[in-house]
Enzyme design. Structure first.
Site, mmCIF file in Angstrom:
data_model
loop_
_atom_site.group_PDB
_atom_site.id
_atom_site.type_symbol
_atom_site.label_atom_id
_atom_site.label_comp_id
_atom_site.label_asym_id
_atom_site.label_seq_id
_atom_site.Cartn_x
_atom_site.Cartn_y
_atom_site.Cartn_z
ATOM 1 N N GLY A 10 0.805 -1.220 0.000
ATOM 2 C CA GLY A 10 0.000 0.000 0.000
ATOM 3 C C GLY A 10 0.841 1.274 0.000
ATOM 4 C CE LYS A 85 -5.903 4.469 1.971
ATOM 5 N NZ LYS A 85 -4.810 5.338 1.598
ATOM 6 C CB SER A 125 -5.608 7.314 12.416
ATOM 7 O OG SER A 125 -6.232 8.443 11.869
ATOM 8 C CE1 TYR A 150 -8.826 3.414 8.959
ATOM 9 C CE2 TYR A 150 -9.143 5.707 9.618
ATOM 10 C CZ TYR A 150 -8.305 4.663 9.272
ATOM 11 O OH TYR A 150 -6.946 4.862 9.255
ATOM 12 C CE LYS A 154 -6.155 2.303 11.309
ATOM 13 N NZ LYS A 154 -5.137 1.294 11.005
ATOM 14 C CE1 TYR A 178 1.874 5.740 11.071
ATOM 15 C CE2 TYR A 178 0.339 5.131 9.342
ATOM 16 C CZ TYR A 178 1.405 4.812 10.163
ATOM 17 O OH TYR A 178 1.982 3.580 10.051
ATOM 18 C CG ASN A 180 -4.507 14.849 7.405
ATOM 19 O OD1 ASN A 180 -4.570 14.886 8.635
ATOM 20 N ND2 ASN A 180 -5.585 14.911 6.648
HETATM 21 P P1 NAD Z 1 -3.395 1.395 1.770
HETATM 22 O O1 NAD Z 1 -4.801 0.955 1.553
HETATM 23 O O2 NAD Z 1 -2.657 1.978 0.631
HETATM 24 O O3 NAD Z 1 -2.537 0.170 2.362
HETATM 25 C C1 NAD Z 1 -3.112 -0.819 3.174
HETATM 26 C C2 NAD Z 1 -2.729 -2.167 2.585
HETATM 27 O O4 NAD Z 1 -3.304 -3.205 3.390
HETATM 28 C C3 NAD Z 1 -3.247 -2.381 1.162
HETATM 29 O O5 NAD Z 1 -2.175 -2.780 0.333
HETATM 30 C C4 NAD Z 1 -4.298 -3.489 1.297
HETATM 31 O O6 NAD Z 1 -4.346 -4.319 0.152
HETATM 32 C C5 NAD Z 1 -3.783 -4.219 2.523
HETATM 33 N N1 NAD Z 1 -4.814 -4.959 3.290
HETATM 34 C C6 NAD Z 1 -6.021 -4.516 3.714
HETATM 35 N N2 NAD Z 1 -6.646 -5.477 4.402
HETATM 36 C C7 NAD Z 1 -5.811 -6.552 4.432
HETATM 37 C C8 NAD Z 1 -5.895 -7.852 4.986
HETATM 38 N N3 NAD Z 1 -6.972 -8.256 5.655
HETATM 39 N N4 NAD Z 1 -4.862 -8.701 4.817
HETATM 40 C C9 NAD Z 1 -3.759 -8.310 4.134
HETATM 41 N N5 NAD Z 1 -3.623 -7.095 3.575
HETATM 42 C C10 NAD Z 1 -4.640 -6.223 3.726
HETATM 43 O O7 NAD Z 1 -3.409 2.404 3.006
HETATM 44 P P2 NAD Z 1 -2.250 3.347 3.563
HETATM 45 O O8 NAD Z 1 -2.655 4.741 3.301
HETATM 46 O O9 NAD Z 1 -0.927 2.871 3.135
HETATM 47 O O10 NAD Z 1 -2.443 3.095 5.123
HETATM 48 C C11 NAD Z 1 -1.672 2.147 5.834
HETATM 49 C C12 NAD Z 1 -2.164 2.088 7.262
HETATM 50 O O11 NAD Z 1 -2.079 3.376 7.841
HETATM 51 C C13 NAD Z 1 -3.636 1.665 7.393
HETATM 52 O O12 NAD Z 1 -3.768 0.867 8.538
HETATM 53 C C14 NAD Z 1 -4.355 2.983 7.575
HETATM 54 O O13 NAD Z 1 -5.559 2.837 8.279
HETATM 55 C C15 NAD Z 1 -3.330 3.765 8.378
HETATM 56 N N6 NAD Z 1 -3.478 5.217 8.251
HETATM 57 C C16 NAD Z 1 -3.537 5.781 7.013
HETATM 58 C C17 NAD Z 1 -3.711 7.149 6.890
HETATM 59 C C18 NAD Z 1 -3.839 7.794 5.539
HETATM 60 O O14 NAD Z 1 -4.398 8.885 5.460
HETATM 61 N N7 NAD Z 1 -3.332 7.200 4.461
HETATM 62 C C19 NAD Z 1 -3.776 7.951 8.044
HETATM 63 C C20 NAD Z 1 -3.683 7.347 9.300
HETATM 64 C C21 NAD Z 1 -3.542 5.961 9.386
HETATM 65 C C1 WQD Z 2 -8.406 17.133 4.535
HETATM 66 C C2 WQD Z 2 -9.103 18.483 4.426
HETATM 67 C C3 WQD Z 2 -11.466 18.295 4.076
HETATM 68 C C4 WQD Z 2 -11.231 16.469 0.099
HETATM 69 C C5 WQD Z 2 -8.795 11.566 6.724
HETATM 70 C C6 WQD Z 2 -9.307 10.588 7.732
HETATM 71 C C7 WQD Z 2 -8.278 10.359 8.796
HETATM 72 C C8 WQD Z 2 -6.924 9.975 8.195
HETATM 73 C C9 WQD Z 2 -6.507 10.910 7.111
HETATM 74 C C10 WQD Z 2 -6.772 7.622 8.136
HETATM 75 C C11 WQD Z 2 -10.437 18.539 5.172
HETATM 76 C C12 WQD Z 2 -10.805 18.929 2.882
HETATM 77 C C13 WQD Z 2 -10.917 17.027 1.323
HETATM 78 C C14 WQD Z 2 -11.864 17.275 -0.891
HETATM 79 C C15 WQD Z 2 -11.782 19.137 0.631
HETATM 80 N N1 WQD Z 2 -6.997 8.693 7.572
HETATM 81 N N2 WQD Z 2 -11.184 18.335 1.577
HETATM 82 N N3 WQD Z 2 -12.094 18.575 -0.583
HETATM 83 O O1 WQD Z 2 -10.497 14.179 6.669
HETATM 84 O O2 WQD Z 2 -8.384 15.229 7.639
HETATM 85 O O3 WQD Z 2 -8.533 12.795 7.386
HETATM 86 O O4 WQD Z 2 -7.565 11.067 6.166
HETATM 87 O O5 WQD Z 2 -6.580 7.403 9.288
HETATM 88 O O6 WQD Z 2 -8.781 9.346 9.607
HETATM 89 O O7 WQD Z 2 -10.488 11.104 8.308
HETATM 90 O O8 WQD Z 2 -8.312 14.142 5.376
HETATM 91 O O9 WQD Z 2 -7.649 14.556 3.053
HETATM 92 O O10 WQD Z 2 -10.016 13.812 3.533
HETATM 93 O O11 WQD Z 2 -9.310 16.106 4.187
HETATM 94 O O12 WQD Z 2 -12.031 20.317 0.850
HETATM 95 O O13 WQD Z 2 -12.192 16.806 -1.995
HETATM 96 O O14 WQD Z 2 -9.440 18.708 3.036
HETATM 97 O O15 WQD Z 2 -12.726 18.874 4.325
HETATM 98 O O16 WQD Z 2 -10.568 19.841 5.675
HETATM 99 P P1 WQD Z 2 -9.040 14.172 6.819
HETATM 100 P P2 WQD Z 2 -8.824 14.584 3.951
#
Ligand code: NAD
Ligand code: WQD
Length: 337
Positions: A10, A85, A125, A150, A154, A178, A180
């Site tokens: 991912g 996610k 997160s 979601y 977490k 994490y 953003n």
């Molecule tokens: P992503 O979807 O790109 O990566 C997650 C990976 O997990 C994917 O490759 C998916 O195929 C794999 N996966 C999902 N369920 C699975 C399962 N049951 N078994 C094996 N593989 C599985 O997401 P990402 O953005 O790289 O996020 C990675 C982690 O960080 C996630 O746990 C996500 O919740 C967390 N996170 C992401 C963000 C964000 O904004 N990207 C923010 C905070 C936390």
């Molecule tokens: C950022 C800002 C929107 C899209 C989410 C999850 C959080 C974490 C990170 C996993 C906000 C604005 C967005 C658009 C916009 N993920 N926006 N137009 O909501 O802070 O966090 O991703 O853990 O759990 O909730 O991130 O990138 O969606 O939004 O105006 O088309 O951009 O309103 O202010 P967010 P985001």
């Protein structure tokens, strides 16, 4: 160390693999490819300069599959990214989110301990703070009411892992909250590759810039923020990846439980991000103001001092590198992988 990386194909996992190898570690990826493409792993191998990244297409809910992976080699630690996610999707499909994220983690942790691997770094997160009680958010800020399943997965998994560590102090558990994540590897070879219409701001901006979408909808301009649009703590994914390498050092020092915010400590509004993107990349990003998005909060940024003091980690990249590298990836890969 030899690291099991769940979800390694991912967005964040693929970038972390590169930092792991750079720091002298080796890694084995387990991913069911539900939200990723094996091409990402091929490109990671190319960047690292190895023939291939060891990979098992295994779902973490598949106990036998995981057992086979653990039987074949010894792991010193697991970095656990695997999970679903999408905030909006989790509201539509709560069972799927609890079953995948919580069910999968419970199986993983059980297989780990049976094989004597009691070191885990978990992708948490900022969402666990809900509407944060204080800004900037420190780790002492109470966990809040999540607005979606979601977020609850977490928050609950943090509790599960903390309880396991408390009951058995042989465990070292690092919870990385994490903020953003944005940006991409500076090579432009790997990056964020969302399926369908992006939910998150940065991939939406890059898809508008590359001509795949007409305009960005800015969700609300009447928040109590300097320009009325939502403020977030965007962090370059390469910096975020580096935090995992620092967390492994803490595990080597037998840290027990560690909980850290991983952000830059700077809050940028939606319009700050759009303006920086246009200025740095010289491309247009048309936008219009839309109603607020349900569940959004006005402001979310952290105080990252604890990660600096205890992990020796701090973000190196700023907003210009974030928007530059996001665009570099999208421009070179308009259709993703
Ligand atoms: P992503 O979807 O790109 O990566 C997650 C990976 O997990 C994917 O490759 C998916 O195929 C794999 N996966 C999902 N369920 C699975 C399962 N049951 N078994 C094996 N593989 C599985 O997401 P990402 O953005 O790289 O996020 C990675 C982690 O960080 C996630 O746990 C996500 O919740 C967390 N996170 C992401 C963000 C964000 O904004 N990207 C923010 C905070 C936390
Ligand atoms: C950022 C800002 C929107 C899209 C989410 C999850 C959080 C974490 C990170 C996993 C906000 C604005 C967005 C658009 C916009 N993920 N926006 N137009 O909501 O802070 O966090 O991703 O853990 O759990 O909730 O991130 O990138 O969606 O939004 O105006 O088309 O951009 O309103 O202010 P967010 P985001």
């Amino acid at each position: 160390m030899n690291i099991l990386v769940t979800g390694g194909a991912g967005f964040i996992g693929s970038h972390t693999l590169i930092e792991l190898y750079k720091a002298g570690h080796t890694a084995v990826v387990v991913d069911n490819l539900d939200n990723s493409n094996p091409e990402a792993l091929r490109r990671v191998a190319e960047i690292i300069g190895i023939p291939e990244v060891p990979f098992h297409k295994v779902d973490i809910r598949d106990r036998e599959g995981l057992e086979r992976v653990f039987a074949a080699q010894k792991f010193d630690a697991c970095i656990h990214f695997a999970g679903l996610k999408s905030v909006g999707e989790s509201v539509e499909k709560p069972w799927e989110y609890y079953e995948n994220n919580i069910g999968g983690t419970l199986v993983l942790v059980d297989v780990m301990r049976r094989h004597g691997c009691k070191n885990i770094i978990f992708s948490s997160s900022a969402t666990i703070y809900g509407d944060p009680a204080e800004i900037p958010i420190t780790e002492n800020c109470p966990k809040g009411q999540c607005t979606n399943p979601y977020g609850w997965t977490k928050s609950m998994l943090e509790q599960v892992l903390m309880d396991i560590q408390k009951a058995d102090p042989e465990w070292n558990v690092v919870l990385l909250r994490y903020f953003n994540p944005v940006g991409a590897h500076p090579s432009g070879r790997i990056g964020e590759n969302p399926n369908g219409i992006p939910n998150n701001l940065m991939p939406y901006i890059t898809q508008v810039a590359v001509g795949k979408r007409q305009e960005l909808g800015v969700f609300g301009n009447d928040y109590p923020t300097p320009d009325g649009t939502g403020v977030r703590d965007y962090i370059h994914v390469v910096d975020l990846a580096g935090a995992h390498v620092c967390a492994l050092k803490a595990i080597e020092r037998k840290c027990g439980l560690g909980v850290y915010n991983v952000g830059t400590g700077h809050g940028y509004s939606v319009l700050d991000m759009v303006k920086a993107f246009v200025r740095v990349n010289g491309v247009d990003v048309p936008y219009s103001i839309k109603p607020r998005r349900a569940g959004d909060i006005a402001t979310c940024y952290c105080n990252p001092a604890k990660a600096k003091a205890e992990l020796g980690w701090e973000a190196k990249y700023g907003i210009d590198e974030m928007v530059r590298d996001s665009w570099n990836w999208q421009r070179q890969n308009p259709e993703g992988f």
